[in-house]
Design a protein around this motif. Structure first.
Motif, PDB file in Angstrom:
ATOM      1  N   CYS A 117     -22.400   0.395  23.494  1.00  0.00           N
ATOM      2  CA  CYS A 117     -20.945  -0.262  23.430  1.00  0.00           C
ATOM      3  C   CYS A 117     -19.569   1.017  23.091  1.00  0.00           C
ATOM      4  O   CYS A 117     -18.753   0.706  22.918  1.00  0.00           O
ATOM      5  N   GLN A 118     -20.547   1.820  21.650  1.00  0.00           N
ATOM      6  CA  GLN A 118     -19.745   2.249  21.028  1.00  0.00           C
ATOM      7  C   GLN A 118     -18.777   3.775  21.836  1.00  0.00           C
ATOM      8  O   GLN A 118     -17.808   4.409  21.724  1.00  0.00           O
ATOM      9  N   VAL A 119     -20.113   3.554  22.740  1.00  0.00           N
ATOM     10  CA  VAL A 119     -19.157   5.392  23.581  1.00  0.00           C
ATOM     11  C   VAL A 119     -18.966   4.951  24.540  1.00  0.00           C
ATOM     12  O   VAL A 119     -18.733   5.235  25.707  1.00  0.00           O
ATOM     13  N   ASN A 120     -18.908   3.906  25.545  1.00  0.00           N
ATOM     14  CA  ASN A 120     -17.841   3.030  26.196  1.00  0.00           C
ATOM     15  C   ASN A 120     -17.077   2.951  26.005  1.00  0.00           C
ATOM     16  O   ASN A 120     -16.575   2.045  26.418  1.00  0.00           O
ATOM     17  N   THR A 255     -19.783  18.837  11.144  1.00  0.00           N
ATOM     18  CA  THR A 255     -20.311  19.080  10.569  1.00  0.00           C
ATOM     19  C   THR A 255     -19.470  18.063   9.215  1.00  0.00           C
ATOM     20  O   THR A 255     -20.397  17.053   8.279  1.00  0.00           O
ATOM     21  N   PHE A 256     -18.510  17.969   9.546  1.00  0.00           N
ATOM     22  CA  PHE A 256     -17.859  17.201   8.787  1.00  0.00           C
ATOM     23  C   PHE A 256     -17.921  15.727   9.132  1.00  0.00           C
ATOM     24  O   PHE A 256     -17.678  15.428   7.905  1.00  0.00           O
ATOM     25  N   PRO A 257     -17.179  15.442  10.244  1.00  0.00           N
ATOM     26  CA  PRO A 257     -17.535  13.751  11.043  1.00  0.00           C
ATOM     27  C   PRO A 257     -19.028  13.066  10.183  1.00  0.00           C
ATOM     28  O   PRO A 257     -18.662  12.241   9.817  1.00  0.00           O
ATOM     29  N   THR A 326     -17.749   4.773  15.398  1.00  0.00           N
ATOM     30  CA  THR A 326     -17.672   5.146  16.948  1.00  0.00           C
ATOM     31  C   THR A 326     -16.618   6.576  17.171  1.00  0.00           C
ATOM     32  O   THR A 326     -17.665   7.277  17.722  1.00  0.00           O
ATOM     33  N   VAL A 327     -16.412   7.033  16.571  1.00  0.00           N
ATOM     34  CA  VAL A 327     -15.455   7.963  16.616  1.00  0.00           C
ATOM     35  C   VAL A 327     -16.561   8.897  15.935  1.00  0.00           C
ATOM     36  O   VAL A 327     -16.932  10.330  17.174  1.00  0.00           O
ATOM     37  N   LEU A 328     -17.851   9.446  15.453  1.00  0.00           N
ATOM     38  CA  LEU A 328     -18.424   9.694  15.143  1.00  0.00           C
ATOM     39  C   LEU A 328     -19.649  10.149  16.566  1.00  0.00           C
ATOM     40  O   LEU A 328     -19.814  11.467  17.178  1.00  0.00           O
ATOM     41  N   TYR A 356     -12.267  14.958  24.223  1.00  0.00           N
ATOM     42  CA  TYR A 356     -12.136  14.332  22.605  1.00  0.00           C
ATOM     43  C   TYR A 356     -11.824  15.781  22.466  1.00  0.00           C
ATOM     44  O   TYR A 356     -13.083  16.581  22.291  1.00  0.00           O
ATOM     45  N   GLU A 357     -10.916  16.877  21.244  1.00  0.00           N
ATOM     46  CA  GLU A 357     -11.035  17.642  20.860  1.00  0.00           C
ATOM     47  C   GLU A 357     -11.771  17.901  19.681  1.00  0.00           C
ATOM     48  O   GLU A 357     -11.929  19.101  19.004  1.00  0.00           O
ATOM     49  N   GLY A 358     -11.850  16.885  18.882  1.00  0.00           N
ATOM     50  CA  GLY A 358     -12.319  16.910  17.775  1.00  0.00           C
ATOM     51  C   GLY A 358     -12.170  15.872  16.798  1.00  0.00           C
ATOM     52  O   GLY A 358     -11.719  14.136  17.605  1.00  0.00           O
ATOM     53  N   MET A 359     -12.643  15.501  15.504  1.00  0.00           N
ATOM     54  CA  MET A 359     -11.759  14.325  15.613  1.00  0.00           C
ATOM     55  C   MET A 359     -10.725  13.272  14.883  1.00  0.00           C
ATOM     56  O   MET A 359     -10.836  11.895  15.742  1.00  0.00           O
ATOM     57  N   ARG A 360      -9.907  13.900  15.128  1.00  0.00           N
ATOM     58  CA  ARG A 360      -7.932  13.341  14.713  1.00  0.00           C
ATOM     59  C   ARG A 360      -7.815  12.922  16.029  1.00  0.00           C
ATOM     60  O   ARG A 360      -7.485  12.167  16.698  1.00  0.00           O
ATOM     61  N   ASP A 361      -8.386  13.977  17.060  1.00  0.00           N
ATOM     62  CA  ASP A 361      -8.242  13.855  18.264  1.00  0.00           C
ATOM     63  C   ASP A 361      -8.685  12.393  19.171  1.00  0.00           C
ATOM     64  O   ASP A 361      -8.113  11.905  19.841  1.00  0.00           O
ATOM     65  N   CYS A 362     -10.236  12.364  19.033  1.00  0.00           N
ATOM     66  CA  CYS A 362     -10.515  11.308  19.382  1.00  0.00           C
ATOM     67  C   CYS A 362      -9.802   9.658  18.507  1.00  0.00           C
ATOM     68  O   CYS A 362      -9.681   8.912  19.521  1.00  0.00           O
ATOM     69  N   ILE A 363      -9.921   9.859  16.949  1.00  0.00           N
ATOM     70  CA  ILE A 363      -9.196   8.424  16.237  1.00  0.00           C
ATOM     71  C   ILE A 363      -7.935   8.569  17.080  1.00  0.00           C
ATOM     72  O   ILE A 363      -7.136   7.172  17.776  1.00  0.00           O
ATOM     73  N   ASN A 364      -6.657   9.027  17.841  1.00  0.00           N
ATOM     74  CA  ASN A 364      -5.520   8.964  18.113  1.00  0.00           C
ATOM     75  C   ASN A 364      -5.908   8.684  19.933  1.00  0.00           C
ATOM     76  O   ASN A 364      -4.897   7.984  19.975  1.00  0.00           O
ATOM     77  N   THR A 365      -6.832   9.029  19.866  1.00  0.00           N
ATOM     78  CA  THR A 365      -6.862   8.929  21.970  1.00  0.00           C
ATOM     79  C   THR A 365      -7.529   7.760  21.302  1.00  0.00           C
ATOM     80  O   THR A 365      -7.041   6.448  22.647  1.00  0.00           O
TER      81      THR A 365
END
Length: 408
Positions: A117-120, A255-257, A326-328, A356-365
Motif C-alpha cells: 500500500c505504501q508504494v502503490n 543513504t540519507f533517508p 512511506t517516502v523511503l 521522484y528525484e529525491g527525498m524532498r521531491d517525493c514528499i512534495n509530490t
C-alpha cells in the motif's frame, strides 16, 4: 598406615559413633553462627536466577536458617520447589519466543500489505482502517494462495542478520560503542548513533532487495532462492545483476533517508522503552510481593514489563515514522521494474513508474497528488499487526498463569 582423617568425617563435623567430643578449650564447629562466616552466597549472574527488579541474591541463611534444618536435609526452596523454578525459566523463554514469533513471522502478512500500500501511488483506497486491510488480505489469499502473504519472509531474516553482524564487526574494529554505559556522555551517544547509522547504510542494498521481494506480485514472480536477497544486494552495489530502468536512484541518494529512518526509529523506540519500563517497575516496586501473596503474579511481573515496554516502543516508533517510511520505500522501489498487486481490487497487478528525484521531491509530490493521508497508505495493517501482537501476549500470559497455578 592409618588415614589421618577420622572415621565418620563428613566435612563439617563427625557423624555416628566416631564423632569425638571437643576438648575443654575448643569451640564446636558446625553451629549456624559459625557456618555463617564460611558459607557464602554466589555472585549474581545475569540469567542464573529470576530476580525481581531491585532485588539481589539473598544470603544463604536468609529465609532458611541453617539451624532450622539438619545438615543432611535440603533447604526450603519456597513455594513450588525446584519444579516451579524450572517451569518459571522455561515459561520465560517461551514468552519471549512467542513475542518474537509474533513480531517476525505471524505479523508478516501485515508487513507485506503495508509495504504494498505504501508504494502503490495508483491506489484510490488508502486502507487506513483494519477492516479494509482484512478484506484485501482475503481477496489476495483467494486469488493467489497463502504464499502471496508470506513472500519475502526469508529475506527479512537475512537483512536482520546482516544488520546485527555488521554492527558487531564495526564495533569490534572501531571505538564506536555498541552499548551505552550508565555513565554516558555526549561523545558516547554520538558514536553509538553513528554506529547505528553506518549499520543501516551498509545493509541498505540488501534491505532494498528484500523490499522488492516483499512487494513483488506472486502472479509474475519466479520462486526466489534463499540467498537471492544477498545476490541482488551485491549486484545493486557493483551495478550488475537484474537490469533496472534509468529512473533507478543511486545508492548515494538513498543513504540519507535510510540512515535517518533507522537512527530515528532506534532513538524513539529506546526512549519509549526506557520510559515504559521505568513506570512499570516503579509500580511493581510499590507493590512488593509478600509471603502471603501469590507467587504467580510476582513471576508475571518479572517477565511482562519488558515485553510490554518493547511492544510499546515498536508501536510508537512505527506510528511516528510511518510517513518517512512511506517516502523511503517509494525511493527504494523506484526504477526496479517491480510489479505489485492492485491493493484496490486484489486480483490485478500494477507497475511502479514513479519519477521522484529525491527525498524532498517525493514528499512534495505525495502531498500534492495524494494529500497528507497519502503518507499513511496501508496504516490499517499496522493496527492489525499490533492488535495481533497484543492478543498473543495476552494469550501467553493466561497460559503462563494457568501453568504456574497448576504447579503451585
Amino acid at each position: 598406615m592409618h588415614p589421618r582423617r577420622p572415621q565418620g568425617f563428613d566435612g563439617l563435623g563427625y557423624r555416628g559413633g566416631g564423632r569425638e567430643e571437643p576438648g575443654p578449650g575448643a569451640r564446636p564447629f558446625g553451629s549456624a553462627s559459625e557456618l555463617g562466616h564460611w558459607v557464602t552466597s554466589p555472585p549474581d549472574i545475569p540469567g542464573s536466577r529470576n530476580l525481581h527488579w531491585g532485588e539481589k541474591t539473598p544470603p544463604y541463611g536468609a529465609g532458611t536458617p541453617l539451624g532450622g534444618a539438619g545438615l543432611n536435609e535440603e533447604p526450603n526452596l519456597g513455594a513450588g520447589g525446584p519444579g516451579a523454578e524450572q517451569l518459571n525459566r522455561f515459561a520465560g523463554f517461551g514468552i519471549g519466543l512467542a513475542s518474537l514469533f509474533t513480531e517476525n513471522v505471524l505479523a508478516h502478512p501485515c508487513i507485506v500489505l503495508r509495504r504494498q500500500c505504501q508504494v502503490n501511488y495508483h491506489a484510490r483506497n488508502y486502507h487506513l482502517t483494519p477492516f479494509t486491510i482484512v478484506n484485501i488480505m482475503y481477496s489476495i489469499n483467494k486469488t493467489q494462495g497463502p504464499r502471496a502473504l508470506w513472500k519475502g519472509m526469508g529475506s527479512t531474516f537475512i537483512v536482520q542478520g546482516i544488520t546485527l553482524g555488521t554492527e558487531g564487526i564495526i564495533s569490534e574494529f572501531t571505538p564506536l560503542p555498541r552499548e551505552l554505559s550508565h555513565k554516558w556522555n555526549l561523545k558516547q551517544i554520538g558514536g553509538h548513533l553513528l554506529l547505528k547509522g553506518l549499520t543501516h547504510v551498509i545493509a541498505m542494498p540488501f534491505y532494498s532487495a528484500s523490499l522488492i521481494e516483499t512487494v513483488q506480485s506472486e502472479i509474475i514472480r519466479d520462486n526466489p532462492g534463499i540467498l537471492d536477497c544477498v545476490k541482488e544486494g551485491i549486484g545493486r552495489v557493483v551495478g550488475m545483476g537484474v537490469p533496472h530502468s534509468k529512473r533507478l536512484l543511486p545508492l548515494m541518494v538513498l543513504t540519507f533517508p535510510t540512515a535517518l529512518h533507522g537512527v530515528l526509529h532506534y532513538v524513539i523506540s529506546s526512549i519509549v522503552q526506557k520510559l515504559v519500563l521505568f513506570f512499570l517497575k516503579r509500580d511493581n516496586s510499590h507493590n512488593l510481593p509478600t509471603e502471603s501473596s501469590s507467587s504467580v503474579q510476582s513471576m508475571l511481573d518479572a517477565y511482562f514489563p519488558e515485553l510490554i515496554a518493547s511492544f510499546a516502543a515498536s508501536l510508537c516508533a512505527d506510528v511516528m515514522l510511518y510517513p518517512l517510511e512511506t517516502v523511503l520505500h517509494r525511493l527504494h522501489i523506484q526504477g526496479t521494474r517491480t510489479i505489485i498487486d492492485n491493493t484496490d481490487l486484489g486480483y490485478e497487478v500494477l507497475p511502479i513508474n514513479t519519477q521522484y528525484e529525491g527525498m524532498r521531491d517525493c514528499i512534495n509530490t505525495i502531498k500534492r497528488e495524494e494529500g497528507m493521508l497519502g503518507f499513511y497508505k496501508g496504516f490499517g495493517a499496522v493496527i492489525v499487526q499490533y492488535t495481533l501482537h497484543v492478543a498473543v501476549l495476552q494469550l501467553t500470559k493466561i497460559l503462563y498463569s494457568t501453568l504456574l497455578q497448576n504447579v503451585s
